[in-house]
Motif scaffolding. Structure first.
Motif, mmCIF file in Angstrom:
data_model
loop_
_atom_site.group_PDB
_atom_site.id
_atom_site.type_symbol
_atom_site.label_atom_id
_atom_site.label_comp_id
_atom_site.label_asym_id
_atom_site.label_seq_id
_atom_site.Cartn_x
_atom_site.Cartn_y
_atom_site.Cartn_z
ATOM 1 N N UNK A 409 0.833 -1.205 0.000
ATOM 2 C CA UNK A 409 0.000 0.000 0.000
ATOM 3 C C UNK A 409 0.865 1.251 0.000
ATOM 4 N N UNK A 410 1.915 1.252 0.798
ATOM 5 C CA UNK A 410 2.840 2.390 0.837
ATOM 6 C C UNK A 410 4.188 1.901 1.341
ATOM 7 N N UNK A 411 5.245 2.304 0.647
ATOM 8 C CA UNK A 411 6.583 1.895 1.026
ATOM 9 C C UNK A 411 7.011 2.564 2.332
ATOM 10 N N UNK A 412 7.896 1.899 3.030
ATOM 11 C CA UNK A 412 8.421 2.454 4.274
ATOM 12 C C UNK A 412 9.179 3.746 3.994
ATOM 13 N N UNK A 413 8.862 4.792 4.741
ATOM 14 C CA UNK A 413 9.514 6.080 4.538
ATOM 15 C C UNK A 413 10.110 6.643 5.821
ATOM 16 N N UNK A 414 10.206 5.822 6.862
ATOM 17 C CA UNK A 414 10.846 6.276 8.089
ATOM 18 C C UNK A 414 9.929 7.016 9.041
ATOM 19 N N UNK A 415 8.601 6.939 8.828
ATOM 20 C CA UNK A 415 7.667 7.642 9.698
ATOM 21 C C UNK A 415 6.520 6.717 10.088
ATOM 22 N N UNK A 416 5.967 7.002 11.241
ATOM 23 C CA UNK A 416 4.796 6.298 11.756
ATOM 24 C C UNK A 416 3.625 7.272 11.761
ATOM 25 N N UNK A 417 2.451 6.808 11.358
ATOM 26 C CA UNK A 417 1.306 7.694 11.194
ATOM 27 C C UNK A 417 0.147 7.256 12.083
ATOM 28 N N UNK A 418 -0.552 8.250 12.628
ATOM 29 C CA UNK A 418 -1.745 7.996 13.431
ATOM 30 C C UNK A 418 -2.783 9.049 13.079
ATOM 31 N N UNK A 419 -3.997 8.596 12.776
ATOM 32 C CA UNK A 419 -5.091 9.520 12.499
ATOM 33 C C UNK A 419 -6.408 8.816 12.790
ATOM 34 N N UNK A 420 -7.300 9.536 13.449
ATOM 35 C CA UNK A 420 -8.619 9.008 13.798
ATOM 36 C C UNK A 420 -8.513 7.732 14.623
ATOM 37 N N UNK A 421 -7.481 7.674 15.483
ATOM 38 C CA UNK A 421 -7.350 6.546 16.386
ATOM 39 C C UNK A 421 -6.743 5.311 15.763
ATOM 40 N N UNK A 422 -6.393 5.349 14.464
ATOM 41 C CA UNK A 422 -5.797 4.195 13.802
ATOM 42 C C UNK A 422 -4.302 4.418 13.692
#
Length: 429
Positions: A409-422
């Motif tokens: 779905x998306x390559x690793x880019x060195x960041x972690x994402x959180x939005x809307x509790x996910x």
């Protein structure tokens, strides 16, 4: 939620659209998902002579978290917001661990050649890796947003506190120095230094007043080194007493207070060390850059009745802030820098001896640790970050899945994402 970024088939940024409009384009087959975080769609055609509304990218750099906001100055709408968490402390801990391990090896007197660590030279403008990491994180996201949105100008909170104005009242006129803005500069500095706590009784979450440590009635000055914060009860009880007399029965509090007066602001020092370097690198992008102070940011936020968050602070940076900021429905994207893995091939134990050897290949079967994938298996559908194993099964959350069921779905880019509790976090492995 925040608007969705749109690019055409030539990868030129267009005006961001409402999420509902983006879903309609995807459902009709007129666009495809280009990137998951930040969510970006690509049109399947070239838009000739698009009507672009220029956006204003605003940054509120912090020691641990940087606020990011995209604002439309015409209507005051916040188009996109994010909070970027840095990993400077993790980098410093890793460097300290490496330093201790190498120092231990050097003390064993097992060298057969001359040491080379003294031959290192620092380039002009060198910054510690922990600070350089912060700059790299901010510049990465500025460049990324410039590719996905029609950004025309940049704004940066250049200084946390305008120390020169506070120390020299006549630098820009007495009216400016003694006006409303100067009070915000002083209070913001004191709140940061004294951690929003009464210096005498330690109360928090109560109205605090600016207090003179050495009373004005006894020739005390208005310098920052003579100011602290106190609740109304403590400020009234102290009156015009000397600090040693008032805290005679509390020697521990007196000792801590006098030490705090001389204590520098660690986080503010880190920001001050990188602010000019960040400004120069932002100017190198080629867009106009506006600067503002922390006191002005707080003044803008207070006059517009906005709560204190990193992304709203970013939206209030600079004098160009619209009189009304529309932030209804905006959910900021939480971004946490995690790095791109370790280059360390040999993991030592606490004594510095090797205990584990890493594989020299970072990818396997076209995947690498941290890739966001979706797997449709006979046991169910899974989505998240993977940790690769050099065998035909990868770790996805708490299950092992064969790569033949996966779709990236998306390559690793060195960041972690959180939005809307996910939360989509890169696993450790």
């Amino acid at each position: 939620m925040s608007n969705v970024f749109v690019i055409d088939s030539d990868y030129k940024p267009l005006n961001p659209v409402h999420p509902g409009h983006a879903r309609r384009l995807l459902r009709q087959g007129k666009a495809a998902v280009f990137r998951r975080y930040p969510f970006t769609i690509v049109l399947k055609r070239v838009v000739e002579q698009p009507e672009i509304q220029p956006l204003h990218l605003k940054l509120d750099p912090g020691s641990k978290t940087t606020g990011i906001a995209l604002v439309n100055d015409t209507n005051g709408k916040i188009v996109f917001a994010a909070e970027l968490s840095h990993r400077g402390h993790a980098i410093k801990d890793s460097l300290d661990s490496r330093r201790a391990s190498r120092q231990g090896r050097r003390q064993r007197k097992t060298r057969y050649r001359k040491p080379r660590f003294d031959n290192r030279r620092r380039k002009k403008g060198w910054l510690p890796p922990s600070l350089e990491s912060r700059l790299a994180n901010i510049l990465t996201w500025v460049a990324r947003l410039c590719r996905y949105a029609p950004i025309a100008t940049l704004s940066q909170e250049l200084v946390k506190f305008d120390m020169q104005l506070m120390e020299n009242p006549d630098i820009a006129g007495v009216e400016y120095q003694q006006g409303t803005l100067q009070g915000y500069e002083v209070r913001e500095y004191l709140l940061e230094k004294w951690e929003r706590t009464c210096a005498y009784c330690g109360k928090q979450d109560v109205p605090l007043q600016v207090e003179h440590i050495h009373p004005r009635a006894r020739s005390g000055t208005n310098r920052m080194s003579n100011l602290t914060l106190a609740c109304e009860a403590c400020n009234t009880a102290k009156g015009t007493q000397e600090i040693e007399v008032f805290l005679k029965k509390k020697p521990d509090v007196l000792k801590r207070l006098l030490a705090q007066v001389k204590k520098p602001l660690k986080d503010a020092s880190a920001v001050n060390s990188t602010r000019c370097a960040l400004l120069e690198r932002l100017k190198a992008i080629g867009l106009p850059v506006e600067c503002g102070s922390g006191g002005l940011t707080k003044f803008n936020r207070a006059t517009r009745g906005l709560p204190k968050t990193h992304w709203l602070d970013a939206a209030c940076v600079g004098k160009s802030t619209p009189d009304v900021l529309l932030q209804k429905g905006v959910i900021p994207l939480r971004i946490k820098a995690t790095g791109h893995g370790r280059r360390q091939m040999c993991v030592p134990d606490k004594y510095g001896f090797p205990k584990q050897h890493k594989e020299r290949k970072k990818t396997f079967l076209g995947y690498q640790t941290g890739d966001l994938v979706k797997a449709i298996t006979p046991k169910g559908t899974f989505e998240g970050r993977i940790a690769i194993r050099h065998r035909p099964s990868f770790r996805l959350e708490k299950v092992d899945i064969h790569p033949k069921y996966m779709r990236c779905v998306q390559r690793s880019d060195g960041y972690e994402y959180t939005q809307k509790g996910v939360r989509h976090a890169p696993p450790h492995g």
